[in-house]
Each structure stands twice: as structure tokens, then as C-alpha cells.
Write an enzyme that holds these catalytic residues in place. Sequence first.
Site, PDB file in Angstrom:
ATOM      1  CD  GLU A  93      -2.800  -1.219   2.447  1.00  0.00           C
ATOM      2  OE1 GLU A  93      -3.787  -1.975   2.405  1.00  0.00           O
ATOM      3  OE2 GLU A  93      -2.511  -0.530   3.448  1.00  0.00           O
ATOM      4  CB  CYS A 106       2.805   7.490   3.021  1.00  0.00           C
ATOM      5  SG  CYS A 106       3.433   6.383   4.311  1.00  0.00           S
ATOM      6  CB  CYS A 113       6.724  -4.482   9.523  1.00  0.00           C
ATOM      7  SG  CYS A 113       8.069  -3.589  10.340  1.00  0.00           S
ATOM      8  CB  CYS A 117       6.084  -1.105  16.564  1.00  0.00           C
ATOM      9  SG  CYS A 117       7.786  -0.714  16.072  1.00  0.00           S
ATOM     10  CB  CYS A 120       2.735  -0.506  14.144  1.00  0.00           C
ATOM     11  SG  CYS A 120       2.769  -0.398  12.337  1.00  0.00           S
ATOM     12  CD  GLU A 164      13.277   0.392  10.081  1.00  0.00           C
ATOM     13  OE1 GLU A 164      14.185   1.064   9.568  1.00  0.00           O
ATOM     14  OE2 GLU A 164      12.406   0.892  10.836  1.00  0.00           O
ATOM     15  CB  SER A 195      10.228   7.043   8.809  1.00  0.00           C
ATOM     16  OG  SER A 195       9.860   6.816  10.154  1.00  0.00           O
ATOM     17  CB  SER A 217       9.351   5.508  14.748  1.00  0.00           C
ATOM     18  OG  SER A 217       8.121   5.247  15.367  1.00  0.00           O
ATOM     19  CG  LEU A 218      12.077   8.833  20.773  1.00  0.00           C
ATOM     20  CD1 LEU A 218      13.446   8.204  20.610  1.00  0.00           C
ATOM     21  CD2 LEU A 218      12.209  10.294  21.248  1.00  0.00           C
ATOM     22  CG  ASN A 219       6.919   5.770  18.786  1.00  0.00           C
ATOM     23  OD1 ASN A 219       6.310   6.758  18.386  1.00  0.00           O
ATOM     24  ND2 ASN A 219       7.442   4.882  17.971  1.00  0.00           N
ATOM     25  CG  ASN A 293      -4.142   7.163  13.701  1.00  0.00           C
ATOM     26  OD1 ASN A 293      -4.925   8.085  13.892  1.00  0.00           O
ATOM     27  ND2 ASN A 293      -2.947   7.342  13.148  1.00  0.00           N
ATOM     28  CB  CYS A 336       0.622   7.129  11.548  1.00  0.00           C
ATOM     29  SG  CYS A 336       2.091   6.561  12.411  1.00  0.00           S
TER      30      CYS A 336
END
Length: 353
Positions: A93, A106, A113, A117, A120, A164, A195, A217-219, A293, A336
Site C-alpha cells: 500500500e 507515503c 514488517c 511495534c 502498529c 522498516e 523513517s 520513530s521514538l515513541n 490511531n 499512521c
Amino acid sequence: MDKLDLRDLSFEELERFVGDELGEKPYRARQLFRWLYRRNARAFAEMTDLKEELRERLEARCTIEPLPIAAVHRSADGTEKLQLALKDGGAVEAVLIPGDDRLTLCVSSQVGCAMGCAFCYTGSLKLSRNLTCAEIVDQYRQALHHLGGKAERISNVVLMGMGEPLANFDAVAKAVNLLMDDRGYDLSGRRVTVSTCGIAPRLKDLAEQTDASLAVSLNATTDTTRSLLMPINRKHPLAELMRALEAFPLARRKRILFEYVLLAGVNDTDEDARRLVKLARRISCKVNLIPYNPHGASDFARPSDERILAFQKILLDAGVTAFIRQSRGQDIYGACGMLGRGARRPDSTARIS
């Protein structure tokens, strides 16, 4: 025998192929490159300034067949998610995200992946395989075709889709360089962003081999929380990541982007914000706050608007540039952390205005 996909070749590799394998002069490589990456040609028959005999040889040995757009999902907010069919039966996608003065594409780098995470959806799919350079570049080419071939309409390209990017480094670096090559699409490094979830050793390679901008991507602001949310932190903890970011060379007026998904009761406290200030002050950066989200594959929740704004205020008061990302495409699972989820969700999440 499988045909050679010309979109898997850098300009230098294309030049060698044209000379060594086809016996043609170097200017033919420049012509081919322009057809691919300026005129967005989708078939060799379109390349009318190449002699017919050369076009026939290219057709016999090579391919530039585009990835079919299997479906286009349109959000109420104008976002469009393109589902592209892969030759092996898989799908990937790409998302066109409109803004006030820009249109961002994007792009995905993997099918699924492996990073896992916790917040996600794509990570819950596991990794099927890496995308090839051609499959990454063709997301841009197909988006252009979808938009009527008008390259100027796409203002930014971000590798923030499925996968990733630094775990598929060679293909991603080659694809980024193809998009930025001044003989083709000629996108600037300020318009192309890679990213990563934090594969620290690869940051040096990214800086050395491309001029792309960097997003991380810290989070989370502690190893305990970040390791729970992002398994990569157990291998490359915050201290290692920050050292790599401090060593990352930045052109004048360029900054690293910290992406920070806000999860209610997990990483959204005032203490988290103050720790984020300390991390942000160590490098030239800005912070993108992303309210979670919901997608149905995890139990996290989006913080309240009041909590999100209070978190941002702590950053702003400390002199840290911090934006709240307005999530777009939630109703088509295009926002996201939602890619791979499906076509359309039955409800939508409130947004900060």
C-alpha cells in the site's frame, strides 16, 4: 528466463547494461533514464526516440511493467490509499495524503514488517518479504500515473509505509537515489524522508549513501517503555540510538524528525514530555506528535485532546519545535500505524482541530 527490471538499476548500472549487454552508446542510457523517470514511460513502445530494433531488444530482455493498482480507497478527508498488486500474489500500500499546501506520498518498503511495534497494525502482519528497488520506485511512478502524470503535484515522499526501510537498506537507498537523481525526477533531499524505528548502525550508511532527510520513530523516553513498545530497542537501546543521531551529519537548515505516537497512560505523562525535551535538546530536531490511531489489533487508546495539547505545551515552552500530526485517512485504514488493515473502517476517530 526472468526479464531484467530496469527500475532495479541505478543510472550507472543502466549505463553499463546499455553498453556491455546491448552494445549501444552511452547516450542511449540517458534516453532510457529520461523516459523512465521524467516521462514516466510504462512500456518500451512509448520510447519513440529509440530505434525500433532497440525497443524490440529491450522488450525481449527487460521489463518496466508497472505494478497494477488493484484498488483505490478514498477517505472523506481527501486521502487516497493505493493498493498495488505484486507479481507473487502479495500486495503493498501507498498513501497520497493532502495537506494545506502539499501532497505527500507515503511509500512502503516491505510486505509486512518484522519490527513488531506494539501499536502498529503492520507489525502484527509479520514480514513476508522485502520489496525490490523497482517495487519501491514504482509506487511513486504509479501515484504519478494515478494523478495524471503531474509530478509537481507530489510535494513530498516519505518512506513511512509498510515495513522498516533500514531493514531493506540496499533497495531503499537505491530507490531514494533514483527518485533524487537530477537526470530524472530530481526530488531534493528535503522532499524525501526515510523513517526508521531505530536501527542505529544503519544511520551512518544512510547519511553516506543518500541525501534523504531522516525521521526516527521514538515513541518513548525510557528504555523500559520503549522496549515494551518497540522490540528493536532491546537490541539498540536509547543511548546507542542517541549517539548515532548525534553523529548523523545534517546539511544547513536540516533537522531530524522525531515521531512520537501518543498512547493514553503509556507514554503521554508530563514526565515523558520533560524527558523528551532533554532528548530533543541533544540534536537539531523537531517533534511530530501522533495521537494513536485505533485499528483493532491492540488495546492502546488515544489520549484526550487536553492531554495531547498539554504534552505539546511542555515541549513548546521548553523551546522544542513540536507539531501535532493531523491524522488523515483513518476511515480507510490509511493513517499512521494502520496500513495493511483493510479497505475501510466502520467508524472514525475524533481529530484535534
